[in-house]
Write an enzyme that holds these catalytic residues in place. Structure first.
Site, mmCIF file in Angstrom:
data_model
loop_
_atom_site.group_PDB
_atom_site.id
_atom_site.type_symbol
_atom_site.label_atom_id
_atom_site.label_comp_id
_atom_site.label_asym_id
_atom_site.label_seq_id
_atom_site.Cartn_x
_atom_site.Cartn_y
_atom_site.Cartn_z
ATOM 1 C CE LYS A 111 -4.262 -1.084 1.602
ATOM 2 N NZ LYS A 111 -5.518 -1.284 2.230
ATOM 3 C CE LYS A 191 -5.287 -6.956 -1.653
ATOM 4 N NZ LYS A 191 -6.148 -7.550 -0.632
ATOM 5 C CE LYS A 194 -13.947 -4.109 0.032
ATOM 6 N NZ LYS A 194 -12.820 -3.996 1.218
#
Ligand code: ADP
Length: 324
Positions: A111, A191, A194
């Site tokens: 992230k 991956k 959302k």
């Protein structure tokens, strides 16, 4: 009954990675455990988001979870920020957590790479809040997708560290993970998530599903229709394994290896099966989204139950720590 806890972020549309990797599995556990499911809004704010849409995303996430089969009569569903004891316990856990443990987390590394302009302390501390989410209910079973296993192992270390410093308080939670690996995004790179434009949403129409699958990356070495493919490295086969019949899985695998089937044909079989699985969910979710009051009532009842349990745990913890 043992207690089970899991969470989902209201950071965008729920997608088939969430459903096949997690929620479908949760539904199967409703009768086996005392299940608590959380819409983890405090986790979702660790990446940039639009303030105006947050409330509707919370309601939509809850509506879609219920539509997937999390019947509120059989489980508890609530919103993380409605139970402030989670953050209180997270602060306490911060004090038994070595910094180095957090720096090693794959999710933090990924992230921070994806959101370079916003690598905040909350993102770094995410696993500590997650440990508090689980342990505040003394939950033992934590059904998550493969991407979250590292965080559940971390929660075990937190429980152990707290117990050894202040006395036996928390069980060490274990993860329950379907043996499917993580579902990759349509881009074939990260991956499915959302917060990335690489997913098929539970709210996508059959046409959108077809369109999105048509562009999905497959075996990159299979450049032309006549090149044989390697289904084992293809995300489409992973999805077939979760949604298609044994016969179809066998057929697409064998034919792909000898270039007997093209990627589009293979994807359209998948699109048909995906649509059959998702259509009833989409319909139920639509009804709930049109009646957000029903969803709010579920979340309100969840909050009442969870606050009682959470307050009791925090009281116990503070007493053991000499804070009460
Ligand atoms: P996202 O990364 O899409 O925001 P969440 O963090 O809300 O997803 O995760 C909710 C649940 O869905 C977790 O149990 C997580 O392990 C699972 N999950 C999310 N993405 C995937 C994926 N691509 N493959 C398998 N499981 C996933």
């Amino acid at each position: 009954m043992k207690r089970l806890f899991s969470g989902i972020q209201p950071s965008g549309d729920l997608h088939i990675g969430n459903y096949l990797g997690a929620i479908r599995n949760w539904v199967r556990m409703l009768t086996e455990y005392d299940c608590i499911f959380c819409i983890v809004d405090y986790h979702a704010i660790t990446i940039s988001y639009e303030v105006e849409t947050m409330q509707s995303r919370i309601i939509n996430a809850a509506a879609e979870c219920i539509a997937c089969g999390l019947n509120p009569d059989e489980c508890t569903i609530f919103v993380q920020s409605h139970v402030p004891e989670h953050t209180e316990l997270a602060w306490i856990f911060n004090t038994v957590t070595p910094m180095g443990d957090l720096g090693r987390m794959t999710q933090f590394k990924e992230k921070s790479e994806q959101h370079k302009q916003n690598v905040n302390v909350g993102l770094f501390d995410y696993p500590v809040l997650q440990a508090a989410d689980i342990l505040i209910y003394k939950a033992e079973a934590v059904p998550v997708g493969q991407d979250q296993i590292q965080h559940i192992e971390f929660s075990r270390r937190v429980a152990r560290a707290f117990n050894s410093r202040y006395g036996e308080t928390f069980p060490e939670p274990f993860h329950l993970t379907p043996n499917i690996g993580r579902i990759m995004g349509l881009d074939g790179k990260s991956k499915m998530s959302k917060s990335l434009e690489n997913h098929i949403s539970l709210s996508d129409s059959p046409e959108a599903i077809k369109k999105k699958l048509a562009t999905a990356v497959t075996d990159i070495n299979r450049k032309r229709r006549n090149d044989p493919g390697n289904p084992e490295i293809c995300n489409i086969l992973t999805l077939h394994r979760l949604l298609s019949t044994e016969k179809e899985i066998e057929y697409v695998g064998t034919e792909c290896r000898k270039a007997g089937i093209g990627c589009i044909e293979c994807k359209m079989i998948l699109a048909k099966n995906m649509t059959a699985e998702l259509e009833p969910i989409r319909e139920r979710a639509r009804e709930l989204k049109e009646n957000p009051e029903r969803v709010r009532e579920v979340l309100e009842a969840g909050k009442r139950r969870c606050r009682t349990i959470a307050a009791e745990t925090v009281r116990e913890v503070k007493t053991k720590m000499g804070l009460l």
